[in-house]
Design a protein around this motif. Structure first.
Motif, PDB file in Angstrom:
ATOM      1  N   GLN A   6       0.719  -1.342  -0.150  1.00 40.64           N
ATOM      2  CA  GLN A   6       0.062  -0.141  -0.241  1.00 40.64           C
ATOM      3  C   GLN A   6       0.826   1.297  -0.051  1.00 40.64           C
ATOM      4  O   GLN A   6       1.172   1.826   0.897  1.00 40.64           O
ATOM      5  CB  GLN A   6      -0.860  -0.050   1.300  1.00 40.64           C
ATOM      6  CG  GLN A   6      -1.785  -1.156   1.328  1.00 40.64           C
ATOM      7  CD  GLN A   6      -2.547  -1.558  -0.018  1.00 40.64           C
ATOM      8  OE1 GLN A   6      -3.606  -0.507  -0.437  1.00 40.64           O
ATOM      9  NE2 GLN A   6      -2.406  -2.497  -0.731  1.00 40.64           N
ATOM     10  N   ASP A   7       1.721   1.766  -1.083  1.00 41.99           N
ATOM     11  CA  ASP A   7       2.247   2.810  -1.242  1.00 41.99           C
ATOM     12  C   ASP A   7       1.494   4.141  -1.098  1.00 41.99           C
ATOM     13  O   ASP A   7       0.605   4.413  -1.886  1.00 41.99           O
ATOM     14  CB  ASP A   7       2.804   2.813  -2.800  1.00 41.99           C
ATOM     15  CG  ASP A   7       3.534   3.920  -3.155  1.00 41.99           C
ATOM     16  OD1 ASP A   7       3.917   4.874  -2.232  1.00 41.99           O
ATOM     17  OD2 ASP A   7       4.180   4.209  -4.002  1.00 41.99           O
TER      18      ASP A   7
ATOM     19  N   ALA B 275      -4.654  13.482   5.663  1.00 39.88           N
ATOM     20  CA  ALA B 275      -3.956  13.549   6.880  1.00 39.88           C
ATOM     21  C   ALA B 275      -4.090  12.203   7.621  1.00 39.88           C
ATOM     22  O   ALA B 275      -3.349  11.381   8.257  1.00 39.88           O
ATOM     23  CB  ALA B 275      -4.808  14.531   7.937  1.00 39.88           C
ATOM     24  N   LYS B 276      -5.263  11.305   7.451  1.00 32.16           N
ATOM     25  CA  LYS B 276      -5.286  10.170   8.089  1.00 32.16           C
ATOM     26  C   LYS B 276      -4.163   8.793   7.766  1.00 32.16           C
ATOM     27  O   LYS B 276      -3.726   8.196   8.484  1.00 32.16           O
ATOM     28  CB  LYS B 276      -6.524   9.556   7.863  1.00 32.16           C
ATOM     29  CG  LYS B 276      -7.012   8.304   8.789  1.00 32.16           C
ATOM     30  CD  LYS B 276      -8.705   7.907   8.822  1.00 32.16           C
ATOM     31  CE  LYS B 276      -8.917   6.514   9.351  1.00 32.16           C
ATOM     32  NZ  LYS B 276      -8.356   5.512   8.798  1.00 32.16           N
TER      33      LYS B 276
ATOM     34  N   GLN C 272       0.231   5.608   8.224  1.00 31.05           N
ATOM     35  CA  GLN C 272       1.481   4.993   7.314  1.00 31.05           C
ATOM     36  C   GLN C 272       2.699   5.544   8.195  1.00 31.05           C
ATOM     37  O   GLN C 272       3.547   4.364   8.476  1.00 31.05           O
ATOM     38  CB  GLN C 272       1.562   5.891   5.893  1.00 31.05           C
ATOM     39  CG  GLN C 272       2.559   5.034   5.026  1.00 31.05           C
ATOM     40  CD  GLN C 272       2.308   3.880   4.612  1.00 31.05           C
ATOM     41  OE1 GLN C 272       1.006   3.243   4.767  1.00 31.05           O
ATOM     42  NE2 GLN C 272       2.934   2.984   4.226  1.00 31.05           N
ATOM     43  N   ALA C 273       2.837   6.393   8.854  1.00 29.97           N
ATOM     44  CA  ALA C 273       3.874   6.709   9.938  1.00 29.97           C
ATOM     45  C   ALA C 273       4.188   5.860  10.923  1.00 29.97           C
ATOM     46  O   ALA C 273       5.066   5.248  11.020  1.00 29.97           O
ATOM     47  CB  ALA C 273       3.801   8.106  10.354  1.00 29.97           C
ATOM     48  N   VAL C 274       2.810   5.150  11.515  1.00 28.56           N
ATOM     49  CA  VAL C 274       3.068   4.357  12.472  1.00 28.56           C
ATOM     50  C   VAL C 274       3.425   2.968  11.858  1.00 28.56           C
ATOM     51  O   VAL C 274       4.130   2.022  12.571  1.00 28.56           O
ATOM     52  CB  VAL C 274       1.335   4.111  13.185  1.00 28.56           C
ATOM     53  CG1 VAL C 274       1.448   3.081  14.168  1.00 28.56           C
ATOM     54  CG2 VAL C 274       1.192   5.412  13.837  1.00 28.56           C
TER      55      VAL C 274
ATOM     56  N   ASP D 180       9.309  10.567  13.706  1.00 38.60           N
ATOM     57  CA  ASP D 180       8.510  12.001  13.165  1.00 38.60           C
ATOM     58  C   ASP D 180       8.064  11.874  11.839  1.00 38.60           C
ATOM     59  O   ASP D 180       8.587  11.432  10.989  1.00 38.60           O
ATOM     60  CB  ASP D 180       9.764  12.785  13.450  1.00 38.60           C
ATOM     61  CG  ASP D 180      10.803  12.881  14.811  1.00 38.60           C
ATOM     62  OD1 ASP D 180      10.216  13.594  15.374  1.00 38.60           O
ATOM     63  OD2 ASP D 180      11.454  11.927  14.862  1.00 38.60           O
ATOM     64  N   VAL D 181       7.042  12.748  12.014  1.00 42.71           N
ATOM     65  CA  VAL D 181       6.433  13.117  10.656  1.00 42.71           C
ATOM     66  C   VAL D 181       6.471  14.634  10.062  1.00 42.71           C
ATOM     67  O   VAL D 181       6.417  15.202  10.970  1.00 42.71           O
ATOM     68  CB  VAL D 181       5.040  12.902  10.508  1.00 42.71           C
ATOM     69  CG1 VAL D 181       4.265  13.233   9.617  1.00 42.71           C
ATOM     70  CG2 VAL D 181       4.735  11.320  11.209  1.00 42.71           C
ATOM     71  N   HIS D 182       7.156  15.079   9.056  1.00 41.85           N
ATOM     72  CA  HIS D 182       7.464  15.983   8.637  1.00 41.85           C
ATOM     73  C   HIS D 182       6.522  16.740   7.488  1.00 41.85           C
ATOM     74  O   HIS D 182       6.344  15.892   6.614  1.00 41.85           O
ATOM     75  CB  HIS D 182       8.791  16.535   8.215  1.00 41.85           C
ATOM     76  CG  HIS D 182       9.793  16.298   9.322  1.00 41.85           C
ATOM     77  ND1 HIS D 182      10.729  17.314   9.549  1.00 41.85           N
ATOM     78  CD2 HIS D 182      10.208  15.159  10.163  1.00 41.85           C
ATOM     79  CE1 HIS D 182      11.488  16.969  10.695  1.00 41.85           C
ATOM     80  NE2 HIS D 182      11.223  15.716  11.084  1.00 41.85           N
ATOM     81  N   LEU D 183       5.806  17.667   7.400  1.00 35.75           N
ATOM     82  CA  LEU D 183       4.872  18.266   6.591  1.00 35.75           C
ATOM     83  C   LEU D 183       5.568  19.755   6.319  1.00 35.75           C
ATOM     84  O   LEU D 183       5.228  20.677   7.002  1.00 35.75           O
ATOM     85  CB  LEU D 183       3.351  18.371   7.117  1.00 35.75           C
ATOM     86  CG  LEU D 183       2.858  17.028   7.092  1.00 35.75           C
ATOM     87  CD1 LEU D 183       2.829  16.625   8.655  1.00 35.75           C
ATOM     88  CD2 LEU D 183       1.283  16.995   6.782  1.00 35.75           C
TER      89      LEU D 183
END
Length: 565
Positions: free
Chosen positions: A141-142, A179-180, A185-187, A193-196
């Motif tokens: 799931q890219d 956003a969801k 996906q980060a988890v 860390d997630v960077h936007l």
């Protein structure tokens, strides 16, 4: 034909099952009507992996290692997601009109017939566990390609004036879905860390995984405000305020994994940059033995933690695992007979039996004030999340002087330079020599993926030069990961600590009292057996834990008479 071996016999021959366990499982099977393997796993007698191995031998059906398979999104798309998750199946290869499908139950004829009808191909079953199938499917799931579907559904129909975000507007916006997807996906990818990051024409999304930032996707300009605003709504931040930084928190549950995210916004010329620090609540605090320190360093750490008073400092740059190490120390020290209190910002993990205090500068609860209050709570052990100023340093040192064991962190480049840093914070030399028990200066190196690890010859001149400078024998053979689905083609999976452990001896205490320079202190420490960060990094390379490039990245930033290495 030779008679097929019974599953129970196979498991007993392998030493995975005894007669009593088999009897109990057979009784459960008779009562419930389920398969023997399901009963054994449900009773906890056999792990799913061992059961899959035994079933393969029992049925003569191949056991597949899904970590070795690249599964294209289009291939996985041959079977509806509801069937993949519901029936625990996953297509892994299509060749000559035959679709190889990983299955938990390869004898389920009804499922095989259904797959044949849906795909139009002959079905060849192979065996895998449910968790292996789920993990492999998630890798297909890219997020970038999945997000593209959202982009295509949303057309730029709103004018700039219409793009004012409100909670009502966001309720059905694509930004909610994006956003969801990004946070989930980060988890799944173990991101810390997630960077936007807003740019002139889009929003770049990056994850920090094993200490390295990786590009994940790009959100088009027309949706970047939607995504940012949705994150702010989730973190209970003011979505109309874009001119000043804000801090918030998100609690998220994804596939039974609970995570806390600490969210910080920052105004930039192209909009708000958002960073979310991810804390996985389901991950338990590591034991000291699991950090990856060498045996020599580990024994010194145990000696330090046997002390019942004094100051113990863990040092290193941001992201070097200092707080994680402190939590491991607290877990090691925790017992019913000790009163342990922490002062933290933020409280990252909740530890049973330990009193944890979250600082709150808005109401005057700073590290210094919190530490003063803790001293009136009859503590045995105090953990201060970070020594940030002279006031906190002085209180921590005086606390250690009055019979408490104090643990904390400090930003320094080496163990010995920690002493110099304390002197710079106006801590008197006699106070340092009287209270400081030990210093652990650490870094984190990425460890080689065990699934795609391979040998290679050491040819890097920098490493050969480093080995000579350390009077160490450079290894002829080193290891690296070639990249596989298990490690997202990076060659690395996880991290381990390298560190130098300084225990203050009588000679070092005397030198500190006499005002010895940092170089002199280091000479004494080395003479007494302290191994440097670079020596520990080379040990990790020799043992095949990490790569030459990781040694250069984390431990090679030193100078000699000819300049930078």
């Amino acid at each position: 034909m030779a008679r097929r071996k019974r599953l129970g016999d196979i498991l007993q021959e392998k030493g995975l099952l005894d007669r009593d366990q088999l009897r109990r499982a057979l009784e459960m099977q008779r009562q419930s009507g389920e398969k023997l393997g399901e009963a054994l796993v449900k009773l906890g007698f056999i792990s799913p992996g061992d059961m899959a191995d035994a079933l393969s031998e029992h049925l003569g059906i191949p056991r597949v290692d899904l970590h070795q398979h690249y599964i294209a999104k289009d291939l996985a798309g041959l079977i509806p997601e509801t069937i993949i998750s519901g029936q625990q199946v996953l297509p892994i290869e299509l060749q000559n009109e035959t679709l190889t499908v990983a299955m938990v139950d390869p004898l389920n004829i009804m499922t095989i017939d259904e797959l044949r009808r849906i795909t139009g191909y002959a079905i060849k079953p192979v065996i895998a566990t449910a968790s292996e199938i789920s993990e492999a499917f998630q890798r297909t799931q890219d997020i970038a390609s999945t997000a593209q579907q959202v982009f295509e559904e949303y057309r730029e129909t709103a004018t700039a004036e219409e793009e004012i975000e409100t909670e009502e507007y966001l309720g059905g916006a694509p930004g909610v879905r994006l956003a969801k997807m990004i946070l989930e996906q980060a988890v799944k990818q173990r991101a810390s860390d997630v960077h936007l990051e807003p740019r002139e024409d889009d929003l770049r999304v990056r994850f920090r995984i094993d200490g390295i930032l990786r590009d994940v996707m790009v959100v088009p300009r027309r949706l970047k405000n939607d995504v940012n605003s949705r994150i702010k709504v989730m973190a209970n931040l003011d979505i109309t305020e874009r001119r000043r930084p804000q801090d918030g928190r998100i609690q998220l549950k994804n596939d039974d994994v609970e995570v806390d995210m600490r969210v910080a916004t920052l105004p930039t010329v192209y909009g708000e940059k958002i960073v979310a620090r991810v804390f996985n609540k389901s991950e338990s605090v590591l034991d000291v033995e699991d950090f990856g320190f060498g045996q020599d360093s580990l024994e010194k750490i145990r000696r330090i933690l046997r002390r019942n008073q004094g100051l113990v400092l863990v040092t290193g740059p941001t992201g070097s695992g200092k707080t994680t190490t402190l939590y491991g120390f607290l877990k090691h020290l925790n017992s019913p007979g000790k009163n342990i209190i922490t002062v933290e910002d933020p409280v990252e993990y909740l530890l049973d039996g330990i009193n944890q205090v979250q600082i709150n500068p808005r109401v005057g609860l700073t590290f210094a004030n919190g530490l003063r209050s803790v001293l009136r709570q009859d503590p045995d052990i105090i953990m201060v999340g970070e020594i940030r100023d002279e006031e906190t340093a002085e209180i921590a040192v005086r606390s250690a002087l009055t019979g408490h064991l104090v643990l904390s962190t400090l930003h320094t480049n080496s163990a010995v330079s920690t002493i110099t840093r304390l002197l710079d914070m106006n801590i008197a030399p006699y106070m340092i020599s009287s209270t400081l028990v030990g210093v652990i200066s650490q870094r984190l190196v990425r460890t080689i993926c065990p699934n795609c690890k391979e040998k290679g010859l050491l040819t890097d001149p920098l490493i050969l030069n480093l080995a000579r400078s350390l009077s160490m024998q450079a290894p002829e053979v080193v290891y690296q990961g070639k990249g596989c689905p298990f490690c997202n083609d990076t060659g690395y999976r996880g991290r381990a600590a390298i560190g130098e452990v300084l225990i203050l001896s009588k000679a070092l205490r005397t030198a500190i009292d006499e005002g010895a320079a940092e170089g002199v202190l280091e000479e004494i420490a080395l003479r007494e057996g302290m191994k440097t960060l670079r020596q520990n990094a080379m040990d990790k390379l020799i043992l095949g834990v990490t790569t030459a490039s990781e040694v250069i990245r984390t431990a090679y930033q030193v100078e000699d008479e000819e300049g930078i290495w």
